[in-house]
Design an enzyme around this catalytic site. Sequence first.
Site, PDB file in Angstrom:
ATOM      1  N   GLU A 263       0.853  -1.090  -0.052  1.00 13.54           N
ATOM      2  CA  GLU A 263       0.063  -0.100  -0.022  1.00 13.54           C
ATOM      3  C   GLU A 263       0.865   1.258  -0.074  1.00 13.54           C
ATOM      4  O   GLU A 263       0.658   1.961   0.852  1.00 13.54           O
ATOM      5  CB  GLU A 263      -0.849  -0.105   1.267  1.00 13.54           C
ATOM      6  CG  GLU A 263      -1.654  -1.107   1.415  1.00 13.54           C
ATOM      7  CD  GLU A 263      -2.542  -1.226   2.863  1.00 13.54           C
ATOM      8  OE1 GLU A 263      -1.922  -0.639   3.577  1.00 13.54           O
ATOM      9  OE2 GLU A 263      -3.284  -2.148   2.903  1.00 13.54           O
ATOM     10  N   PRO A 264       1.536   1.466  -1.054  1.00 16.61           N
ATOM     11  CA  PRO A 264       2.612   2.766  -0.882  1.00 16.61           C
ATOM     12  C   PRO A 264       1.761   3.843  -1.374  1.00 16.61           C
ATOM     13  O   PRO A 264       0.945   3.768  -2.240  1.00 16.61           O
ATOM     14  CB  PRO A 264       3.467   2.394  -2.033  1.00 16.61           C
ATOM     15  CG  PRO A 264       2.842   1.542  -3.111  1.00 16.61           C
ATOM     16  CD  PRO A 264       1.786   0.776  -2.401  1.00 16.61           C
ATOM     17  N   ARG A 302       3.041  20.231   6.146  1.00 19.99           N
ATOM     18  CA  ARG A 302       4.046  19.100   6.997  1.00 19.99           C
ATOM     19  C   ARG A 302       5.079  19.990   7.799  1.00 19.99           C
ATOM     20  O   ARG A 302       5.451  19.228   8.674  1.00 19.99           O
ATOM     21  CB  ARG A 302       4.573  18.378   5.651  1.00 19.99           C
ATOM     22  CG  ARG A 302       3.668  17.531   5.106  1.00 19.99           C
ATOM     23  CD  ARG A 302       4.469  16.654   4.057  1.00 19.99           C
ATOM     24  NE  ARG A 302       5.181  15.623   4.545  1.00 19.99           N
ATOM     25  CZ  ARG A 302       6.485  15.776   4.590  1.00 19.99           C
ATOM     26  NH1 ARG A 302       6.964  16.652   4.238  1.00 19.99           N
ATOM     27  NH2 ARG A 302       7.122  15.041   5.358  1.00 19.99           N
ATOM     28  N   CYS A 332      -1.773  33.914  10.110  1.00 23.92           N
ATOM     29  CA  CYS A 332      -1.209  34.565  11.654  1.00 23.92           C
ATOM     30  C   CYS A 332      -1.010  33.642  12.679  1.00 23.92           C
ATOM     31  O   CYS A 332      -1.794  33.295  13.398  1.00 23.92           O
ATOM     32  CB  CYS A 332      -2.564  35.518  12.257  1.00 23.92           C
ATOM     33  SG  CYS A 332      -2.950  36.689  10.600  1.00 23.92           S
TER      34      CYS A 332
END
Length: 404
Positions: A263-264, A302, A332
């Site tokens: 399941e990459p 990320r 902000c």
Amino acid sequence: MSDQKTLTSLAEEFGTPLYVYNRKAIEQAWQEFAQALEGHRHLICYAVKANSNLAILNILARLGSGFDIVSEGELKRVLAAGGEPGKIVFSGVGKSTREMAAALEAGIRCFNVESDSELERLAEVAAAHGVVAPVSLRINPDVDAMTHPYISTGLKENKFGIGMAHAMDTYRRGASLASLNIKGIDCHIGSQLTNLEPYADAIALLIDMVDRLDGEGIHLSHVDIGGGQGIAYTSEESHLNIASWADCVVQAIGDRDLEILVEPGRYIVGQAGVLLTRVEYLKSNEDRHFAVVDAAMNDLIRPALYSAWQGIEEVETLERESKIYDVVGPICESADFLGKQRELAIAQNDLLCVRSSGAYASVMSSNYNTRARAAEVMVSGDDATLVRAREDIDALFANEFMLP
Ligand SMILES: *Cc1c(COP(=O)(O)O)cnc(C)c1O
């Protein structure tokens, strides 16, 4: 067309921030798995959550890929993109009754069941629909994936999977239910693994359980080793070697009659995408220089969420003074940065490219600060196609209502 010319003209045509994907890179990454597993019965199930854009799903469906989904929404996307229901596996700890029914109706390949309570519910839903649900149990092998704690999923303390000590009982229970068909075993120990060892440990534990089940008359037909294959975000890192990874899995299986599922997600799309952003302002305080760009944590979370490092480069090399910048967005929040302490030779209005942005980037974008989500473009040969339109700001609050 050179890479830099393409990116400059795409930014002009489609505006920024802009996600740009490369079809060939996606296909090549998928083919690495196909070639590595050639000679052994296998199914590559692309983990849709890494990037669920319809164009990407369709490119993979055309290659004959399977898909790993985690919601009804992803099921609908895969079907809309031409994916085959019989090549879909359904992962996730919280499948609702409605999601189970939708997946049974579509005729998916397998449910990756993560708890006893889910097993009971699936049996009931299948019985109510007069069908038999194909089942694999997701085992939590308690191995350390040696990755960031937020993306480590195979430890006892994680919410995922069924503990090793208990899984045999769950299998026995599953095998006794007429509306379930026990097909396989799976695990997914984490994401961004660049080391083979955790895989080797996990597959050995899975295979041991396959043999014990076999001894009890519960015969599995597939083993699903999950995803997690890591890519190189920095030039010092190296990505997981897919050929070695496949060797390790195939060796562990030996001559057992087991199909390999994998399941990459990140590995297929991570390096196939960049995020283009334009420099709005350059500013300095006493000890820092900032490049304020038009992409923000709502476009790419990320760095803020996982302290992830992604390469940031000038799209064109121009005559500029080089400085060390924190590359920040307009949101902000102090966590709103794409990269810190990066040496860049830039001026206002220059274009920057954030590398390795194909996975867990656009899919994690939000409308925080009522910012429209970025457009996405797919480059295929000399063609560039808009595969997701930039959101319209008025549409962002069209579903909200004031009190009468
Ligand atoms: C997220 C996930 C994957 C894909 O992980 P990558 O690190 O993107 O390869 C595969 N399987 C399951 C169950 C997942 O949750």
